[in-house]
Each structure stands twice: as structure tokens, then as C-alpha cells.
Design a protein around this motif. Structure first.
Motif, PDB file in Angstrom:
ATOM      1  N   ALA A  69      47.223 -27.824 -19.863  1.00 18.93           N
ATOM      2  CA  ALA A  69      46.408 -26.979 -18.983  1.00 18.93           C
ATOM      3  C   ALA A  69      46.483 -25.507 -19.388  1.00 18.93           C
ATOM      4  CB  ALA A  69      46.851 -27.149 -17.530  1.00 18.93           C
ATOM      5  N   LEU A  70      47.581 -25.102 -20.003  1.00 21.05           N
ATOM      6  CA  LEU A  70      47.729 -23.713 -20.455  1.00 21.05           C
ATOM      7  C   LEU A  70      46.924 -23.421 -21.718  1.00 21.05           C
ATOM      8  CD1 LEU A  70      51.596 -23.316 -20.024  1.00 21.05           C
ATOM      9  CD2 LEU A  70      49.819 -22.231 -18.628  1.00 21.05           C
ATOM     10  N   LYS A  71      46.696 -24.455 -22.522  1.00 22.23           N
ATOM     11  CA  LYS A  71      46.108 -24.295 -23.856  1.00 22.23           C
ATOM     12  C   LYS A  71      44.767 -23.557 -23.878  1.00 22.23           C
ATOM     13  CE  LYS A  71      44.901 -27.923 -26.336  1.00 22.23           C
ATOM     14  NZ  LYS A  71      43.582 -27.443 -26.696  1.00 22.23           N
ATOM     15  N   PRO A  72      43.793 -23.869 -23.042  1.00 26.86           N
ATOM     16  CA  PRO A  72      42.507 -23.159 -23.126  1.00 26.86           C
ATOM     17  C   PRO A  72      42.637 -21.647 -22.896  1.00 26.86           C
ATOM     18  CG  PRO A  72      42.255 -25.150 -21.815  1.00 26.86           C
ATOM     19  CD  PRO A  72      43.730 -24.967 -22.064  1.00 26.86           C
ATOM     20  N   GLY A  73      43.436 -21.245 -21.942  1.00 19.67           N
ATOM     21  CA  GLY A  73      43.622 -19.819 -21.683  1.00 19.67           C
ATOM     22  C   GLY A  73      44.339 -19.116 -22.809  1.00 19.67           C
ATOM     23  N   VAL A  74      45.343 -19.779 -23.375  1.00 14.03           N
ATOM     24  CA  VAL A  74      46.092 -19.205 -24.491  1.00 14.03           C
ATOM     25  C   VAL A  74      45.166 -19.038 -25.701  1.00 14.03           C
ATOM     26  CG1 VAL A  74      47.978 -19.631 -26.117  1.00 14.03           C
ATOM     27  CG2 VAL A  74      48.311 -20.061 -23.672  1.00 14.03           C
ATOM     28  N   GLU A  75      44.371 -20.056 -25.978  1.00 16.18           N
ATOM     29  CA  GLU A  75      43.445 -19.979 -27.117  1.00 16.18           C
ATOM     30  C   GLU A  75      42.382 -18.900 -26.892  1.00 16.18           C
ATOM     31  OE1 GLU A  75      41.995 -23.949 -27.751  1.00 16.18           O
ATOM     32  OE2 GLU A  75      43.906 -24.610 -28.607  1.00 16.18           O
ATOM     33  N   ALA A  76      41.879 -18.777 -25.684  1.00 12.75           N
ATOM     34  CA  ALA A  76      40.888 -17.730 -25.385  1.00 12.75           C
ATOM     35  C   ALA A  76      41.491 -16.355 -25.597  1.00 12.75           C
ATOM     36  CB  ALA A  76      40.372 -17.884 -23.952  1.00 12.75           C
ATOM     37  N   TRP A  77      42.731 -16.170 -25.172  1.00 14.79           N
ATOM     38  CA  TRP A  77      43.411 -14.895 -25.386  1.00 14.79           C
ATOM     39  C   TRP A  77      43.568 -14.616 -26.879  1.00 14.79           C
ATOM     40  CZ3 TRP A  77      48.252 -13.513 -27.424  1.00 14.79           C
ATOM     41  CH2 TRP A  77      48.625 -12.186 -27.193  1.00 14.79           C
ATOM     42  N   GLY A  78      43.921 -15.636 -27.653  1.00 15.51           N
ATOM     43  CA  GLY A  78      44.047 -15.472 -29.101  1.00 15.51           C
ATOM     44  C   GLY A  78      42.734 -15.021 -29.731  1.00 15.51           C
ATOM     45  N   ARG A  79      41.631 -15.637 -29.316  1.00 12.03           N
ATOM     46  CA  ARG A  79      40.312 -15.215 -29.827  1.00 12.03           C
ATOM     47  C   ARG A  79      40.041 -13.758 -29.457  1.00 12.03           C
ATOM     48  NH1 ARG A  79      39.155 -20.512 -28.710  1.00 12.03           N
ATOM     49  NH2 ARG A  79      38.515 -20.145 -26.562  1.00 12.03           N
TER      50      ARG A  79
END
Length: 109
Positions: free
Chosen positions: A64-74
Motif C-alpha cells: 500500500a505504501l509503494k504507489p506513494g513512494v514511487e510517485a514521490w520518486g518521480r
């Protein structure tokens, strides 16, 4: 609570080193309700990337954390995310765009 979730994954550093990395801004904690993730921004020959250093807790919570973490990385200008974890992560994340490259999981952002 998040430190308890991360302890099993903390094999290449001590708790003190983890806390120091978080306090000095070298790493970022992503706490959730049932899991946590620790990431860092890194620079390599291919440019900036997001490194997932630690993840622990409930698997559904980590995912569940993965999408937000990836968006922050982008948003931070990362070209890809990489994870160097146990083989089970490769099986789990392969369907989400991750590929095993030189022993690390990598996904373009």
C-alpha cells in the motif's frame, strides 16, 4: 512501532546507523498503519534513482505504501526505483514492472 517492523530487514546496518541516516536526511521513513519503508535518493551513471533500503511489517501494508513512494520518486526526478532484497520480492514485484538486473530489482519511473 515502525522500528519493530523494520528490524528483521535490517541486516546491512545497525539500528543506530538507521536512526542516524533518518535524522541526517540521508534516508526517509515511510510509515503506514501496518508497515514501513525506508528509502534514499541516489545518483548513479544512469542518473538519479530511488533506492528502497528497507521494508517491513504486513505485506499488504508495504504494498500500500509503494504507489506513494514511487510517485514521490518521480517528483524528485528519479529515473527508476531499485530494491536489493530477498528473492521473494522478485517473484512478487515482477508483475508490477520490476525486472531483475544485475541482482537488483529495478522499475522505470
Amino acid at each position: 512501532m515502525w522500528l519493530e517492523w523494520l528490524r528483521p530487514a535490517l541486516t546491512d546496518a545497525t539500528e543506530a546507523e538507521l536512526i542516524d541516516a533518518l535524522l541526517t536526511g540521508k534516508a526517509m521513513i515511510w510509515p503506514g498503519d501496518t508497515a514501513a519503508m525506508v528509502t534514499s535518493l541516489e545518483e548513479g551513471p544512469e542518473g538519479r534513482f530511488l533506492h528502497v533500503w528497507l521494508a517491513g511489517g504486513d505485506l499488504a501494508g508495504v504494498m500500500a505504501l509503494k504507489p506513494g513512494v514511487e510517485a514521490w520518486g518521480r517528483a524528485m526526478g528519479c529515473k527508476f526505483v531499485n530494491i536489493n532484497g530477498r528473492p521473494g520480492w522478485a517473484r512478487l514485484l515482477r508483475g508490477d514492472g520490476f525486472a531483475l538486473i544485475d541482482g537488483e530489482l529495478r522499475k522505470p519511473l
